[in-house]
Design an enzyme around this catalytic site. Structure first.
Site, mmCIF file in Angstrom:
data_model
loop_
_atom_site.group_PDB
_atom_site.id
_atom_site.type_symbol
_atom_site.label_atom_id
_atom_site.label_comp_id
_atom_site.label_asym_id
_atom_site.label_seq_id
_atom_site.Cartn_x
_atom_site.Cartn_y
_atom_site.Cartn_z
ATOM 1 N N GLY A 48 0.761 -1.248 0.000
ATOM 2 C CA GLY A 48 0.000 0.000 0.000
ATOM 3 C C GLY A 48 0.789 1.293 0.000
ATOM 4 N N GLU A 102 3.752 4.042 6.146
ATOM 5 C CA GLU A 102 2.531 3.240 5.965
ATOM 6 C C GLU A 102 1.503 4.010 5.152
ATOM 7 O OE1 GLU A 102 1.191 0.310 7.273
ATOM 8 O OE2 GLU A 102 2.069 -0.038 9.244
ATOM 9 N N ASP A 103 0.681 3.281 4.399
ATOM 10 C CA ASP A 103 -0.434 3.908 3.702
ATOM 11 C C ASP A 103 -1.506 4.342 4.691
ATOM 12 O OD1 ASP A 103 -1.003 1.251 4.379
ATOM 13 O OD2 ASP A 103 -1.908 0.738 2.451
ATOM 14 N N ASP A 106 -4.847 1.415 10.782
ATOM 15 C CA ASP A 106 -6.237 1.130 11.143
ATOM 16 C C ASP A 106 -6.212 0.575 12.575
ATOM 17 O OD1 ASP A 106 -8.827 0.093 11.284
ATOM 18 O OD2 ASP A 106 -8.861 -0.634 9.245
ATOM 19 N N LYS A 134 -6.766 6.074 11.273
ATOM 20 C CA LYS A 134 -8.125 5.951 11.816
ATOM 21 C C LYS A 134 -8.037 5.918 13.339
ATOM 22 C CE LYS A 134 -9.801 3.093 7.933
ATOM 23 N NZ LYS A 134 -10.308 1.751 7.551
ATOM 24 N N PHE A 155 -14.115 2.409 5.109
ATOM 25 C CA PHE A 155 -13.198 1.720 4.199
ATOM 26 C C PHE A 155 -12.866 2.631 3.022
ATOM 27 C CE2 PHE A 155 -11.786 -1.086 0.861
ATOM 28 C CZ PHE A 155 -10.881 -1.869 1.551
ATOM 29 N N ASP A 162 -6.150 -0.693 -1.606
ATOM 30 C CA ASP A 162 -6.916 -1.551 -2.505
ATOM 31 C C ASP A 162 -8.202 -2.071 -1.897
ATOM 32 O OD1 ASP A 162 -5.435 -3.332 -0.658
ATOM 33 O OD2 ASP A 162 -6.317 -4.923 -1.882
ATOM 34 N N ARG A 168 -5.536 0.393 -6.467
ATOM 35 C CA ARG A 168 -4.299 1.014 -5.960
ATOM 36 C C ARG A 168 -3.806 2.128 -6.873
ATOM 37 N NH1 ARG A 168 -2.395 -2.307 -1.806
ATOM 38 N NH2 ARG A 168 -2.687 -4.533 -2.067
HETATM 39 P P1 IMP Z 1 -4.087 -2.513 10.469
HETATM 40 O O1 IMP Z 1 -3.132 -3.630 10.783
HETATM 41 O O2 IMP Z 1 -5.502 -2.808 10.903
HETATM 42 O O3 IMP Z 1 -3.613 -1.164 11.022
HETATM 43 O O4 IMP Z 1 -4.193 -2.355 8.889
HETATM 44 C C1 IMP Z 1 -3.142 -2.727 8.105
HETATM 45 C C2 IMP Z 1 -3.402 -2.721 6.630
HETATM 46 O O5 IMP Z 1 -4.755 -3.002 6.296
HETATM 47 C C3 IMP Z 1 -3.089 -1.387 5.985
HETATM 48 O O6 IMP Z 1 -1.706 -1.199 5.753
HETATM 49 C C4 IMP Z 1 -3.881 -1.515 4.704
HETATM 50 O O7 IMP Z 1 -3.157 -2.221 3.731
HETATM 51 C C5 IMP Z 1 -5.106 -2.304 5.131
HETATM 52 N N1 IMP Z 1 -6.233 -1.386 5.403
HETATM 53 C C6 IMP Z 1 -6.653 -0.915 6.587
HETATM 54 N N2 IMP Z 1 -7.710 -0.084 6.433
HETATM 55 C C7 IMP Z 1 -7.952 -0.022 5.084
HETATM 56 C C8 IMP Z 1 -8.910 0.686 4.267
HETATM 57 O O8 IMP Z 1 -9.786 1.460 4.730
HETATM 58 N N3 IMP Z 1 -8.834 0.469 2.923
HETATM 59 C C9 IMP Z 1 -7.900 -0.351 2.349
HETATM 60 N N4 IMP Z 1 -6.984 -1.024 3.069
HETATM 61 C C10 IMP Z 1 -7.020 -0.857 4.433
#
Ligand code: IMP
Length: 179
Positions: A48, A102-103, A106, A134, A155, A162, A168
């Site tokens: 991402g 990081e993109d 979450d 977030k 989302f 993606d 992407r």
């Molecule tokens: P986390 O581990 O929950 O913080 O999320 C990790 C990964 O989940 C991110 O680096 C994204 O690749 C993906 N992700 C989390 N939220 C979104 C979203 O809203 N759209 C798309 N990908 C997401």
């Protein structure tokens, strides 16, 4: 900019390309100021982060290195269960200043695993830069040091992010249209 449909879902425009670039310039300025005289390594988390890394680094005026990693998770042979392995990092990062790119953050689960792996490599410092954050979903102990933009728990898609592998390549961010 109209709505777009990917597979079974429809997304509506959310953050324009112009607004993204403004947020990225703000992050770049903060990093340029905080790291004066230092030579950090930017480590992007694939897939991402590739677009954010590209636009961010064009505005970084430090002498720096860039690398990308992936977090691979597999079942270990011991009783500890899941083992997380960092793939793609060839640089010796001991004693270095790391900026994780990081993109989106979450829940932060990915981030915590990466952070702990990097900490074990005896680095000098670790800071986190994320294009999107977030806050309502994040309950982890590590601060997100550089944030492009905070968003609610929805989302989003585009600019590296993606849905099921697609989207992407969009140059702006879309959000799931719940209607
Ligand atoms: P986390 O581990 O929950 O913080 O999320 C990790 C990964 O989940 C991110 O680096 C994204 O690749 C993906 N992700 C989390 N939220 C979104 C979203 O809203 N759209 C798309 N990908 C997401």
């Amino acid at each position: 900019m109209g709505k777009i449909t990917i597979k079974d879902k429809t997304f509506k425009p959310y953050i324009s390309a112009e607004e993204l670039q403004t947020s990225i310039s703000k992050v770049a300025n903060e990093i340029n100021t905080h790291y004066i005289g230092k030579s950090p390594i930017f480590i992007g988390v694939l897939n991402g982060s590739f677009m954010f890394m590209s636009d961010l680094l064009k505005e970084i005026n430090l002498q720096c290195m860039v690398s990308f990693v992936k977090l691979a998770s597999y079942e270990g042979t011991t009783t500890t269960g899941k083992v997380n392995e960092l793939i793609g990092l060839n640089e010796d990062i001991e004693g270095q200043d790391i900026i994780l790119v990081e993109d989106i953050v979450d829940t932060g689960n990915t981030l915590v695993k990466l952070y702990e792996i990097l900490q074990n490599k005896k680095v000098n410092s670790i800071k986190i830069a994320s294009l999107l954050f977030k806050p309502e979903a994040y309950h982890k102990p590590y601060p997100i040091d550089y944030i492009g933009k905070e968003i609610p728990n929805a989302f989003v898609l585009g600019y590296g992010l993606d849905y099921d592998g697609y989207g992407r390549n969009l140059s702006s961010i879309y959000v799931l249209d719940e209607q």
